[in-house]
Design a protein around this motif. Structure first.
Motif, PDB file in Angstrom:
ATOM      1  N   GLU A  45       0.653  -1.096  -0.029  1.00  0.00           N
ATOM      2  CA  GLU A  45       0.221  -0.098  -0.291  1.00  0.00           C
ATOM      3  C   GLU A  45       0.954   1.207  -0.141  1.00  0.00           C
ATOM      4  OE1 GLU A  45      -3.032  -0.084  -0.567  1.00  0.00           O
ATOM      5  OE2 GLU A  45      -4.238  -1.200   0.991  1.00  0.00           O
ATOM      6  N   VAL A  79      -2.763   9.221 -12.802  1.00  0.00           N
ATOM      7  CA  VAL A  79      -2.205   8.554 -11.839  1.00  0.00           C
ATOM      8  C   VAL A  79      -2.962   7.741 -10.955  1.00  0.00           C
ATOM      9  CG1 VAL A  79      -0.366  10.418 -11.997  1.00  0.00           C
ATOM     10  CG2 VAL A  79      -1.829  10.478 -10.167  1.00  0.00           C
TER      11      VAL A  79
ATOM     12  N   ARG B  62      -2.024  10.621   2.088  1.00  0.00           N
ATOM     13  CA  ARG B  62      -1.639   9.262   3.015  1.00  0.00           C
ATOM     14  C   ARG B  62      -2.395   9.285   4.158  1.00  0.00           C
ATOM     15  NH1 ARG B  62       3.710   8.947   6.280  1.00  0.00           N
ATOM     16  NH2 ARG B  62       4.338   6.808   5.851  1.00  0.00           N
ATOM     17  N   SER B  65      -5.829   7.666   3.454  1.00  0.00           N
ATOM     18  CA  SER B  65      -5.650   6.282   3.111  1.00  0.00           C
ATOM     19  C   SER B  65      -5.630   5.276   4.401  1.00  0.00           C
ATOM     20  CB  SER B  65      -4.568   6.054   2.202  1.00  0.00           C
ATOM     21  OG  SER B  65      -4.578   6.795   0.971  1.00  0.00           O
ATOM     22  N   THR B  66      -4.741   5.694   5.268  1.00  0.00           N
ATOM     23  CA  THR B  66      -4.672   5.254   6.582  1.00  0.00           C
ATOM     24  C   THR B  66      -5.779   5.123   7.452  1.00  0.00           C
ATOM     25  OG1 THR B  66      -2.262   5.886   6.508  1.00  0.00           O
ATOM     26  CG2 THR B  66      -3.227   5.246   8.563  1.00  0.00           C
ATOM     27  N   LYS B  69      -8.373   2.524   5.555  1.00  0.00           N
ATOM     28  CA  LYS B  69      -8.038   1.212   5.844  1.00  0.00           C
ATOM     29  C   LYS B  69      -8.072   0.540   7.223  1.00  0.00           C
ATOM     30  CE  LYS B  69      -5.164  -2.610   4.295  1.00  0.00           C
ATOM     31  NZ  LYS B  69      -3.845  -2.771   3.589  1.00  0.00           N
ATOM     32  N   ASP B  75      -9.799  -4.211   2.609  1.00  0.00           N
ATOM     33  CA  ASP B  75      -8.788  -5.019   2.118  1.00  0.00           C
ATOM     34  C   ASP B  75      -7.809  -4.243   1.352  1.00  0.00           C
ATOM     35  OD1 ASP B  75      -9.871  -7.436   3.172  1.00  0.00           O
ATOM     36  OD2 ASP B  75     -11.126  -7.645   1.377  1.00  0.00           O
ATOM     37  N   LYS B  76      -7.925  -3.123   0.849  1.00  0.00           N
ATOM     38  CA  LYS B  76      -7.058  -2.501  -0.204  1.00  0.00           C
ATOM     39  C   LYS B  76      -7.543  -0.952  -0.286  1.00  0.00           C
ATOM     40  CE  LYS B  76      -3.602  -2.957  -3.188  1.00  0.00           C
ATOM     41  NZ  LYS B  76      -3.217  -1.428  -2.683  1.00  0.00           N
ATOM     42  N   ILE B  77      -6.412  -0.189  -0.344  1.00  0.00           N
ATOM     43  CA  ILE B  77      -6.870   1.134  -0.826  1.00  0.00           C
ATOM     44  C   ILE B  77      -6.338   1.399  -2.465  1.00  0.00           C
ATOM     45  CG2 ILE B  77      -6.065   3.505  -0.527  1.00  0.00           C
ATOM     46  CD1 ILE B  77      -7.812   2.409   1.881  1.00  0.00           C
ATOM     47  N   ASN B  78      -7.352   2.058  -2.828  1.00  0.00           N
ATOM     48  CA  ASN B  78      -6.950   2.422  -4.229  1.00  0.00           C
ATOM     49  C   ASN B  78      -6.881   3.917  -4.230  1.00  0.00           C
ATOM     50  OD1 ASN B  78      -9.275   0.081  -6.116  1.00  0.00           O
ATOM     51  ND2 ASN B  78      -7.283  -0.314  -5.208  1.00  0.00           N
ATOM     52  N   VAL B  79      -6.011   4.304  -5.056  1.00  0.00           N
ATOM     53  CA  VAL B  79      -5.840   6.031  -4.901  1.00  0.00           C
ATOM     54  C   VAL B  79      -5.503   6.529  -6.383  1.00  0.00           C
ATOM     55  CG1 VAL B  79      -5.012   6.485  -2.621  1.00  0.00           C
ATOM     56  CG2 VAL B  79      -3.288   5.911  -4.414  1.00  0.00           C
ATOM     57  N   ALA B  80      -6.031   7.481  -6.799  1.00  0.00           N
ATOM     58  CA  ALA B  80      -5.968   7.878  -8.129  1.00  0.00           C
ATOM     59  C   ALA B  80      -6.301   9.514  -8.305  1.00  0.00           C
ATOM     60  CB  ALA B  80      -6.944   7.006  -9.197  1.00  0.00           C
ATOM     61  N   ARG B  96     -11.416  -0.888  -0.797  1.00  0.00           N
ATOM     62  CA  ARG B  96     -11.850  -1.885  -1.690  1.00  0.00           C
ATOM     63  C   ARG B  96     -11.729  -3.007  -0.912  1.00  0.00           C
ATOM     64  NH1 ARG B  96     -11.944  -1.442  -6.856  1.00  0.00           N
ATOM     65  NH2 ARG B  96     -13.431  -3.173  -6.483  1.00  0.00           N
ATOM     66  N   PRO B 104     -12.131  -7.547  -8.981  1.00  0.00           N
ATOM     67  CA  PRO B 104     -10.910  -6.846  -8.898  1.00  0.00           C
ATOM     68  C   PRO B 104     -10.812  -5.650  -9.603  1.00  0.00           C
ATOM     69  CG  PRO B 104     -10.338  -8.683 -10.163  1.00  0.00           C
ATOM     70  CD  PRO B 104     -11.891  -8.704 -10.067  1.00  0.00           C
ATOM     71  N   THR B 106     -11.864  -1.863 -11.216  1.00  0.00           N
ATOM     72  CA  THR B 106     -11.891  -0.379 -10.514  1.00  0.00           C
ATOM     73  C   THR B 106     -13.167   0.239 -10.190  1.00  0.00           C
ATOM     74  OG1 THR B 106     -11.742   0.876 -12.785  1.00  0.00           O
ATOM     75  CG2 THR B 106      -9.435   0.085 -11.508  1.00  0.00           C
TER      76      THR B 106
END
Lengths: 138, 138
Positions: A45, A79, B62, B65-66, B69, B75-80, B96, B104, B106
């Motif tokens: 991550e 991105v 950041r 995201s922390t 989660k 289970d997972k972070i998606n960043v964009a 996610r 899986p 997006t």
């Protein structure tokens, strides 16, 4: 560190060079100028990288975005760090154009693939090396 | 600065609070814990932010995201940062899960929408306010 590139990343891309503790790959899909920035880490991550490496990767993402937009005159940069399928941490830096095959959708939902020609690959590699003075590692 | 949230961002989300020079929105889609971080800027590309604001937004990404989660045990972070359709700069931070409706794939390729209930919204808002001690701006 003992780092091995995920074979799915390696198999779909060409390594352009190294960037500090990261590798820069070009997705072998001529529909897009699509880079993968792969920090050498076991962390999956982005936000879980140690602070100094998070800053390094953020700065590299910024540099590569600037380069793609300027050198290839694209309309937009996308991105992302996703990693739902390949968990090895990788940041996508994608040059997008309003007339590309996926616009305005994302590249991750696009199945269109077209390998670069040798001449195109040499062109991208040369521009990258000139911009970042980086030797290929392989 | 004189900043107005794009009506397409405002209309699909709830503002959770302010974060320095950015706003934090929750997409009103209970399928995902999906935040939008919107820096108050007229710049449309993340890498074109002035260096100090780029660092601010990276740090906020950041932190958020922390939080997502940890607080929501995803289970997972998606960043964009994409912006192909709504050009106003916004960073997606998406929690996610392996059993969510889009996994899986997006979230940007997923048309499934389900508004949060009032109770769910209050829960997210309360957690956000407790975590960041931020008052709602509206």
């Amino acid at each position: 560190m003992d780092f091995e590139l995920d074979p799915r990343l390696a198999g779909s891309s060409i390594e352009l060079g190294r960037f500090g503790r990261s590798r820069v790959l070009l997705k072998n899909n001529a529909h897009f100028l699509w880079l993968l920035l792969v920090p050498e880490t076991a962390v999956t991550e982005l936000h879980e990288l140690p602070a100094d490496q998070f800053e390094e990767v953020s700065g590299q993402t910024r540099q590569l975005s600037t380069w793609v937009k300027g050198a290839f005159q694209v309309d937009k940069i996308n991105v992302a760090a996703i990693g739902n399928i390949v968990s090895q941490l990788h940041v996508h830096i994608v040059g997008r154009n309003r007339d590309d095959v996926a616009w305005p959708g994302t590249v991750w939902a696009c199945d269109e693939k077209k390998p670069f020609s040798d001449a195109e690959l040499i062109d991208v590699q040369t521009r990258f090396t000139l911009a970042f003075n980086s030797a290929r590692s392989s």
